[in-house]
Scaffold this motif. Structure first.
Motif, PDB file in Angstrom:
ATOM      1  N   HIS A   1       1.034  -1.242   0.174  1.00 32.81           N
ATOM      2  CA  HIS A   1       0.174   0.125  -0.278  1.00 32.81           C
ATOM      3  C   HIS A   1       0.832   1.355  -0.127  1.00 32.81           C
ATOM      4  N   PRO A   2       0.300   2.168  -0.717  1.00 27.13           N
ATOM      5  CA  PRO A   2       1.096   3.588  -0.257  1.00 27.13           C
ATOM      6  C   PRO A   2       0.871   3.644   1.164  1.00 27.13           C
ATOM      7  N   SER A   3       1.957   4.833   1.427  1.00 27.02           N
ATOM      8  CA  SER A   3       2.664   4.987   2.802  1.00 27.02           C
ATOM      9  C   SER A   3       1.049   6.106   3.239  1.00 27.02           C
ATOM     10  N   GLU A   4       0.859   5.757   4.880  1.00 36.76           N
ATOM     11  CA  GLU A   4      -0.090   6.924   5.249  1.00 36.76           C
ATOM     12  C   GLU A   4       0.645   8.178   4.929  1.00 36.76           C
ATOM     13  N   GLN A   5       1.661   8.758   4.507  1.00 41.24           N
ATOM     14  CA  GLN A   5       2.308  10.528   4.095  1.00 41.24           C
ATOM     15  C   GLN A   5       2.154  10.546   3.120  1.00 41.24           C
ATOM     16  N   LEU A   6       1.893   9.935   2.229  1.00 42.98           N
ATOM     17  CA  LEU A   6       1.444   9.666   0.966  1.00 42.98           C
ATOM     18  C   LEU A   6      -0.371   9.910   0.762  1.00 42.98           C
ATOM     19  N   LEU A   7      -0.929   9.326   1.392  1.00 40.66           N
ATOM     20  CA  LEU A   7      -2.362   9.639   1.271  1.00 40.66           C
ATOM     21  C   LEU A   7      -3.251  10.790   2.066  1.00 40.66           C
ATOM     22  N   GLU A   8      -1.626  10.757   2.938  1.00 41.24           N
ATOM     23  CA  GLU A   8      -2.466  12.367   3.826  1.00 41.24           C
ATOM     24  C   GLU A   8      -2.202  13.101   2.851  1.00 41.24           C
ATOM     25  N   HIS A   9      -1.554  13.604   2.258  1.00 38.88           N
ATOM     26  CA  HIS A   9      -0.995  14.912   1.100  1.00 38.88           C
ATOM     27  C   HIS A   9      -1.638  14.819   0.190  1.00 38.88           C
ATOM     28  N   LEU A  10      -2.135  13.387  -0.691  1.00 36.56           N
ATOM     29  CA  LEU A  10      -2.724  13.387  -1.408  1.00 36.56           C
ATOM     30  C   LEU A  10      -4.712  13.652  -1.303  1.00 36.56           C
ATOM     31  N   ALA A  11      -4.990  13.444  -0.390  1.00 37.33           N
ATOM     32  CA  ALA A  11      -6.250  13.908   0.311  1.00 37.33           C
ATOM     33  C   ALA A  11      -6.492  15.108   0.567  1.00 37.33           C
ATOM     34  N   LEU A  12      -5.334  15.938   1.153  1.00 35.27           N
ATOM     35  CA  LEU A  12      -5.391  16.901   1.847  1.00 35.27           C
ATOM     36  C   LEU A  12      -5.064  18.378   0.245  1.00 35.27           C
ATOM     37  N   ALA A  13      -3.759  18.297  -0.179  1.00 30.14           N
ATOM     38  CA  ALA A  13      -3.243  19.116  -1.189  1.00 30.14           C
ATOM     39  C   ALA A  13      -5.148  18.428  -2.707  1.00 30.14           C
ATOM     40  N   SER A  14      -6.091  17.425  -3.127  1.00 32.43           N
ATOM     41  CA  SER A  14      -6.823  17.301  -4.202  1.00 32.43           C
ATOM     42  C   SER A  14      -7.989  18.131  -3.711  1.00 32.43           C
ATOM     43  N   CYS A  15      -7.931  18.122  -2.068  1.00 29.94           N
ATOM     44  CA  CYS A  15      -9.387  19.713  -1.697  1.00 29.94           C
ATOM     45  C   CYS A  15      -8.887  20.371  -1.599  1.00 29.94           C
ATOM     46  N   PHE A  16      -7.424  21.022  -1.156  1.00 29.37           N
ATOM     47  CA  PHE A  16      -6.582  22.597  -1.645  1.00 29.37           C
ATOM     48  C   PHE A  16      -7.158  23.008  -2.742  1.00 29.37           C
ATOM     49  N   ALA A  17      -6.760  22.456  -3.552  1.00 26.00           N
ATOM     50  CA  ALA A  17      -6.996  22.535  -5.150  1.00 26.00           C
ATOM     51  C   ALA A  17      -8.260  22.143  -5.818  1.00 26.00           C
ATOM     52  N   GLY A  18      -9.322  22.217  -4.952  1.00 25.62           N
ATOM     53  CA  GLY A  18     -10.678  21.990  -5.177  1.00 25.62           C
ATOM     54  C   GLY A  18     -11.291  20.557  -6.062  1.00 25.62           C
ATOM     55  N   ASP A  19     -10.544  19.451  -6.094  1.00 26.94           N
ATOM     56  CA  ASP A  19     -10.971  18.747  -6.088  1.00 26.94           C
ATOM     57  C   ASP A  19     -12.266  17.437  -4.790  1.00 26.94           C
TER      58      ASP A  19
ATOM     59  N   SER B   1     -15.853  23.741   2.290  1.00 23.32           N
ATOM     60  CA  SER B   1     -15.880  22.423   0.795  1.00 23.32           C
ATOM     61  C   SER B   1     -14.496  22.606   0.141  1.00 23.32           C
ATOM     62  N   CYS B   2     -13.688  22.189  -0.106  1.00 26.53           N
ATOM     63  CA  CYS B   2     -12.881  21.938  -1.212  1.00 26.53           C
ATOM     64  C   CYS B   2     -13.102  23.183  -2.323  1.00 26.53           C
ATOM     65  N   GLU B   3     -14.200  23.434  -3.043  1.00 25.00           N
ATOM     66  CA  GLU B   3     -13.999  24.670  -3.913  1.00 25.00           C
ATOM     67  C   GLU B   3     -13.607  25.622  -3.472  1.00 25.00           C
ATOM     68  N   THR B   4     -14.463  26.260  -2.309  1.00 25.47           N
ATOM     69  CA  THR B   4     -14.135  27.170  -1.189  1.00 25.47           C
ATOM     70  C   THR B   4     -11.999  27.551  -0.572  1.00 25.47           C
ATOM     71  N   LEU B   5     -11.674  26.307  -0.605  1.00 26.16           N
ATOM     72  CA  LEU B   5     -10.587  26.489   0.160  1.00 26.16           C
ATOM     73  C   LEU B   5      -9.619  26.629  -1.560  1.00 26.16           C
ATOM     74  N   ALA B   6     -10.213  26.058  -2.532  1.00 21.48           N
ATOM     75  CA  ALA B   6      -9.061  26.622  -3.627  1.00 21.48           C
ATOM     76  C   ALA B   6      -9.317  27.598  -4.076  1.00 21.48           C
ATOM     77  N   ARG B   7     -10.265  28.378  -3.685  1.00 23.75           N
ATOM     78  CA  ARG B   7     -10.419  29.816  -4.139  1.00 23.75           C
ATOM     79  C   ARG B   7     -10.189  30.685  -3.728  1.00 23.75           C
ATOM     80  N   HIS B   8      -9.653  29.982  -1.947  1.00 26.54           N
ATOM     81  CA  HIS B   8      -8.689  31.302  -1.230  1.00 26.54           C
ATOM     82  C   HIS B   8      -7.262  31.507  -1.447  1.00 26.54           C
ATOM     83  N   SER B   9      -7.257  29.792  -2.172  1.00 25.99           N
ATOM     84  CA  SER B   9      -5.674  29.661  -2.245  1.00 25.99           C
ATOM     85  C   SER B   9      -5.094  30.406  -3.427  1.00 25.99           C
TER      86      SER B   9
END
Length: 503
Positions: A203-221, A256-264
């Motif tokens: 499996h992918p590491s915890e750190q990798l999945l954690e960063h993927l989940a957060l980065a996806s949200c802050f990117a708006g997905d 929401s991820c959309e709001t976070l992406a807009r702020h970013s």
């Protein structure tokens, strides 16, 4: 006689018994000897454990030694090796991540690390440079993973899943979530054995999945973020958020991820070298810069003319070779402007400086006053006076752009300064003391013009209109260097132009 023997035997026995209980003090008690024996057993066990521990440490050191040695295998030309961006990144990662661990195992970390090893900040600068290089030239990330830089391997280091992850992690920390996501996804598909084997327990590491989940949200997905969070908690039921990311987890729960992406996007810093740019203008300029850099690989033949310039008597026997690059604003290249001996002299001046000024991470700059340059400085002043009659600025700037570096940002030298500085920077003269092997093109994005660095040549352009207004068409910058490094010397000129090749 017999009685005497018995007396002697009895006396001897008594002495032995008495001594065994310490009456005479010449022999140790049996109980104490037993304690010593037990102590020796414990010492032996401790020694045995230490030997096993040292054997384990030795095995670890042997493995690390092989890894360090492998990284240096087949390096025959150091300059060519470090002049490659992927090798540069690999070297910086080893120096900031691998060697500190090895030195700690050798109990040498304190004596070496503080004085010699590069800082984490320098590694982050290298990461930023690789990210920008990939963006500007649109290099396939899978090619980078294979050690390919623009259709040429250069015997490069290959990027591993760990490299991809650390690049993505640093970009995430800087708030470049979309960029971070691209690198993190490469780490995901670069996991050993690939996607097909992951179901079997790889499996992918915890750190990798954690960063993927957060980065996806802050990117708006939102959907992608939920997918990675589900995989994270399904694979690691006992998962706990990283301490430095707890606030990010809370934020994704409350917005929401959309709001976070807009702020970013709204908080993204625009080009600080050109004040008053709005987000759209900054984006447009960045796209123009990148497109011009990519087109520099397929330059069009100049439709302008080349000529010999000899307006002064001492130039009649050795006229300047001038190539017109652009008419309005006028931009020219003067070939063979500075001889090799003088180029080496100015590089040596910079190299003797203890600490350069750093801009944009990897770029190093040294300021020098013209009056302090002696005979070579006077020659340079005369050469500049041969081509343009504007008054020279008091200082010159020597710049070293290493591999993967660019000239910090596309910029304009007459913006952000006071009016007096405007007048002193009406024109710029950049001389190439050393040219890179590949990349590093000087570009004027708003003119769609690229100038290939040529050793010994000088490029002359105006930063202002004749009426003294800033000419934004002369915004310029250097593209990232793909191989080698560049040295430039820049002079600024001001005042009213009279007889010059530009006029």
């Amino acid at each position: 006689m017999l009685d005497q023997k018995r007396v002697l035997l009895l006396s001897s026995t008594v002495l032995i018994v008495l001594s065994s209980v310490g009456v005479l003090g010449h022999f140790l008690p049996l109980k104490l000897l037993e304690q010593y024996y037990d102590l020796e057993s414990k010492l032996f066990e401790h020694f045995e454990f230490h030997v096993k521990e040292q054997k384990s440490l030795l095995n670890i050191l042997k493995t690390r030694y092989k890894n360090h040695r492998r990284a240096r295998t087949n390096v025959t030309d150091v300059e060519s090796y470090v002049g490659n961006p992927l090798n540069m990144l690999s070297l910086m990662r080893r120096m900031t991540a691998d060697w500190p661990v090895t030195l700690a195992l050798l109990n040498r970390s304190d004596s070496v690390k503080e004085r010699f090893l590069p800082s984490v900040e320098e590694y982050v600068n290298a990461v930023n440079s690789i990210n920008k290089l990939q963006q500007v030239y649109q290099i396939e990330m899978k090619d980078l993973g294979s050690g390919v830089v623009f259709k040429d391997t250069h015997k490069s280091s290959r990027l591993t899943e760990s490299d991809y992850f650390h690049i993505g992690q640093h970009l995430y920390t800087m708030g470049w979530y979309t960029d971070a996501l691209r690198w993190l996804k490469m780490a995901l598909i670069s996991e050993p054995e690939g996607e097909a084997q992951r179901k079997g327990g790889n499996h992918p590491s915890e750190q990798l999945l954690e960063h993927l989940a957060l980065a996806s949200c802050f990117a708006g997905d939102q959907e992608e973020s939920v997918h990675y969070f589900q995989e994270l908690y399904y694979t690691y039921p006992e998962f706990r958020p990283s301490k430095d990311l707890v606030d990010h987890h809370i934020t994704t729960l409350n917005q929401s991820c959309e709001t976070l992406a807009r702020h970013s996007r709204s908080s993204r810093i625009t080009n600080e070298m050109i004040p008053n740019l709005n987000m759209e203008e900054d984006k447009q300029l960045t796209e123009q810069y990148q497109a011009t850099c990519r087109r520099s690989w397929h330059p069009n033949e100049s439709i302008l003319n080349c000529y010999l310039y000899s307006s002064k008597s001492h130039l009649l026997l050795r006229p300047l070779k001038v190539e017109k690059l652009h008419l309005d604003p006028p931009i020219s290249m003067i070939h063979d402007f500075l001889p090799a001996k003088e180029r080496e002299h100015f590089i040596s001046i910079a190299m003797t400086k203890v600490e350069p000024h750093r801009y944009g991470g990897l770029v190093s700059r040294w300021w020098e006053h013209l009056k302090q340059l002696g005979k070579e400085g006077k020659k340079l002043i005369q050469r500049a006076a041969d081509i343009i009659s504007l008054k020279l600025h008091n200082s010159l700037l020597i710049t070293n752009l290493p591999v993967a570096a660019d000239d910090y940002l596309v910029h304009h030298v007459a913006i952000g300064e006071d009016q007096k500085s405007f007048e002193n920077r009406k024109a710029s003269l950049t001389i190439y003391l050393e040219e890179p092997n590949e990349g590093g093109t000087l570009v004027f994005p708003r003119l769609n013009l690229s100038v290939t660095p040529t050793r010994g040549a000088a490029v002359l352009w105006y930063n202002m209109h004749p009426d003294g207004q800033v000419d934004l068409r002369s915004i310029h910058g250097h593209c990232p260097i793909l191989s080698g490094n560049a040295w430039t010397l820049t002079l600024w000129l001001g005042g009213k132009p009279e007889n010059s090749l530009q006029s």
